[in-house]
Design a protein around this motif. Structure first.
Motif, mmCIF file in Angstrom:
data_model
loop_
_atom_site.group_PDB
_atom_site.id
_atom_site.type_symbol
_atom_site.label_atom_id
_atom_site.label_comp_id
_atom_site.label_asym_id
_atom_site.label_seq_id
_atom_site.Cartn_x
_atom_site.Cartn_y
_atom_site.Cartn_z
ATOM 1 N N ARG A 163 0.836 -1.222 0.000
ATOM 2 C CA ARG A 163 0.000 0.000 0.000
ATOM 3 C C ARG A 163 0.862 1.259 0.000
ATOM 4 O O ARG A 163 0.565 2.215 -0.712
ATOM 5 C CB ARG A 163 -0.938 -0.015 1.190
ATOM 6 N N GLU A 164 1.917 1.272 0.792
ATOM 7 C CA GLU A 164 2.800 2.441 0.824
ATOM 8 C C GLU A 164 3.510 2.631 -0.510
ATOM 9 O O GLU A 164 3.681 3.747 -0.972
ATOM 10 C CB GLU A 164 3.817 2.307 1.953
ATOM 11 N N SER A 165 3.920 1.539 -1.119
ATOM 12 C CA SER A 165 4.638 1.615 -2.387
ATOM 13 C C SER A 165 3.753 2.134 -3.513
ATOM 14 O O SER A 165 4.227 2.804 -4.420
ATOM 15 C CB SER A 165 5.187 0.246 -2.777
ATOM 16 N N LEU A 166 2.474 1.807 -3.458
ATOM 17 C CA LEU A 166 1.564 2.188 -4.540
ATOM 18 C C LEU A 166 0.882 3.533 -4.323
ATOM 19 O O LEU A 166 0.269 4.059 -5.250
ATOM 20 C CB LEU A 166 0.509 1.100 -4.731
ATOM 21 N N ARG A 167 1.009 4.087 -3.133
ATOM 22 C CA ARG A 167 0.361 5.361 -2.841
ATOM 23 C C ARG A 167 0.797 6.415 -3.859
ATOM 24 O O ARG A 167 1.971 6.596 -4.108
ATOM 25 C CB ARG A 167 0.709 5.816 -1.425
ATOM 26 N N GLN A 168 -0.189 7.058 -4.466
ATOM 27 C CA GLN A 168 0.041 8.151 -5.423
ATOM 28 C C GLN A 168 0.753 7.694 -6.702
ATOM 29 O O GLN A 168 1.347 8.507 -7.390
ATOM 30 C CB GLN A 168 0.834 9.277 -4.764
ATOM 31 N N LYS A 169 0.692 6.410 -7.006
ATOM 32 C CA LYS A 169 1.324 5.893 -8.225
ATOM 33 C C LYS A 169 0.259 5.748 -9.309
ATOM 34 O O LYS A 169 -0.919 5.582 -9.023
ATOM 35 C CB LYS A 169 1.969 4.526 -7.961
#
Length: 124
Positions: free
Chosen positions: A40-46
């Motif tokens: 979830r952190e890695s994909l945030r705003q991606k």
């Protein structure tokens, strides 16, 4: 260096590095909650492409069970994307959730009768 059409040089490498970091964390035996938080952190705003590339990397590494959850999160942001619906339907088919897969894949084919991948996946 190979990049996808329209992607700035190096952008694909960033997504690959993100996928590699997540796969490494999983390989080290991290708890599922830790892995989910990292995803979830890695994909945030991606962009959508990041979700799709991570889903592909996880599937290729044998973590098919995680793919529908990642794609379902993406679907919340891009509910009308036909290719995302196809990817989610196909991922559900791959883990044996054929009823939900069929519903999604039929929707894709209905919206885009020329979507060969969706028609092929639906045939399974």
């Amino acid at each position: 260096m190979s990049t996808e059409a329209g992607a700035p040089a190096g952008e694909g490498d960033d997504y690959q590095a993100m996928a590699a970091a997540i796969l490494n964390t999983m390989a080290q035996g991290a708890a599922p909650a830790t892995v989910l938080k990292l995803i979830r952190e890695s994909l945030r705003q991606k962009p959508l492409k990041a979700y799709l590339q991570l889903a592909r990397a996880l599937s290729e590494a044998g973590y098919d069970s995680l793919v529908p959850g990642i794609l379902a999160e993406a679907q919340q942001q891009w509910p009308d994307d036909v290719n995302l619906q196809y990817s989610l339907g196909n991922a559900l088919r791959m883990i044996g959730d054929t009823a939900r897969a069929e519903t999604l894949l039929r929707g894709v084919v209905q919206r885009n009768p020329l979507h060969e991948k969706a028609a092929h996946s639906l045939a399974y």
